[in-house]
Design an enzyme around this catalytic site. Sequence first.
Site, PDB file in Angstrom:
ATOM      1  N   GLY A 225       0.538   0.027   6.561  1.00 26.16           N
ATOM      2  CA  GLY A 225      -0.374   0.857   5.768  1.00 26.16           C
ATOM      3  C   GLY A 225      -1.785   0.897   6.323  1.00 26.16           C
ATOM      4  O   GLY A 225      -2.442   1.952   6.314  1.00 26.16           O
TER       5      GLY A 225
ATOM      6  N   LYS B 257       0.820  -1.230   0.000  1.00 26.88           N
ATOM      7  CA  LYS B 257       0.000   0.000   0.000  1.00 26.88           C
ATOM      8  C   LYS B 257       0.848   1.272   0.000  1.00 26.88           C
ATOM      9  O   LYS B 257       0.457   2.271  -0.585  1.00 26.88           O
ATOM     10  CB  LYS B 257      -0.949  -0.007   1.197  1.00 26.88           C
ATOM     11  CG  LYS B 257      -2.053  -1.028   1.001  1.00 26.88           C
ATOM     12  CD  LYS B 257      -2.974  -1.128   2.171  1.00 26.88           C
ATOM     13  CE  LYS B 257      -3.788  -2.403   2.005  1.00 26.88           C
ATOM     14  NZ  LYS B 257      -4.742  -2.620   3.061  1.00 26.88           N
TER      15      LYS B 257
ATOM     16  N   GLY C 187       0.230  -2.825  15.341  1.00 25.66           N
ATOM     17  CA  GLY C 187       0.763  -2.719  13.985  1.00 25.66           C
ATOM     18  C   GLY C 187       0.885  -1.284  13.545  1.00 25.66           C
ATOM     19  O   GLY C 187       0.140  -0.405  14.023  1.00 25.66           O
ATOM     20  N   ALA C 188       1.837  -1.037  12.654  1.00 24.05           N
ATOM     21  CA  ALA C 188       2.092   0.332  12.187  1.00 24.05           C
ATOM     22  C   ALA C 188       2.332   0.348  10.677  1.00 24.05           C
ATOM     23  O   ALA C 188       3.106   1.156  10.172  1.00 24.05           O
ATOM     24  CB  ALA C 188       3.291   0.915  12.935  1.00 24.05           C
TER      25      ALA C 188
END
Length: 265
Positions: A125, A65, A122-123
Site C-alpha cells: 500500500g 491499507k 516493496g509493492a
Amino acid sequence: MLPELFAIFGNPVSHSKSPMMHNFAFHTLKYNGCYGRYLLEDGARLKETFLSLGIYGANITVPHKEAAFEACDWCDEFANKVKAVNTIVLKNGKLHGYNTDGPGFLKAIDDFDNIKTILLLGAGGTAQATSMVLKDAGYKVTILNRTPARLEPFIQSGFECYDYNTLPKNTSFDLIANMTSAGLQDDNLPAPLSILEPLINNAYVCIDVIYGKETPFLKLARQASKPTRDGSAMLLNQGVLAFDYFTDHKFELKQIEQAMKIAFL
Ligand code: NDP
C-alpha cells in the site's frame, strides 16, 4: 463534552507513534479529541470495528491499507487512484477515505538535490501511494518486489518493475527507499544482500519508511557511507495531513506541524 475519539488500526500497532503525535496536537491546539490504538488482525472487519468503537476518525497502517480502501463508502480522487487508504473520517454515518502517505513521503525528500531516479523496494500500500505522487512530481520511479504477482498494478500504471530474478545487473538509482515491512519487527533485509549491495553502493541516498530504529537496510547503507534517513519525516508529514482531515481544516498545516513535532523530541 466528551472528546471526539480517533484511533490507529494495524498489526502490529504497538510501535506506532501516531497516538502520541495526535494527542500532543489535540492538547496544544485545544481541540477536544483523544487518539488510541487498536490491534486489528482481520482487515475484513475494519468497518464493523470502526463503527462499533464509536470513533470519528482513524489512521490505518500495515497491513490493512488496501482493506481500508475496500471498507470506505467514499474515497477522494487520490485514494481511488492508488486503491489504498491510511486516513478515514466518519461523515454523516459514512466512511470517507484519504491517503496522506504519498504526499508525506514527497515532502520528506524535498530537501535532497540532484535526485532524479528512485527505486522503491516493496509493492504494498505504501509503495502504491508513494509511486504515483513521485511520478507526478517528475521523478523516474522503478519498483522492485519479492513477489512478482504484486507488481501487476504498477505495470498497469506504466512503472518499470522488477523482481529478484529480472532486475538487470549494473543498474543504478539516485535514491533507494525501503517500503517493505522487512526490518519492522524482524532483522530481515528488504531484498537479498547480493542485490542490495551494488544498488546501495551506486546510490546517493537511502531512506527507510520504518521509523524509530536503524533497520538492517539503513545499517547496510550507513556502512557504505551513504546518507540515510528513517521514516520519521514521512510519519510527521502524513500525520499533519491526517489531522487536517480529522479536524476539518480548522488549523494551519504549519500550526499542526509545530504541535505534532513535540512527539519527536
Ligand atoms: P504492505 O503489507 O501493504 O506491503 C508489504 C510489502 O513488504 C510487500 O511488498 C511485501 O512483499 C514486502 N515484504 C514484507 N516482508 C518482506 C521481506 N522479508 N522481504 C522482502 N519484502 C518483504 O505494507 P505497507 O505498504 O502498508 O507498509 C510497508 C512499510 O511502510 C511498513 O513497515 C510500515 O510500517 C511503513 N510505513 C511507514 C510510514 C511512515 O509514515 N513512516 C507510513 C506508511 C507505512 P511481498 O509482496 O513479496 O509480500
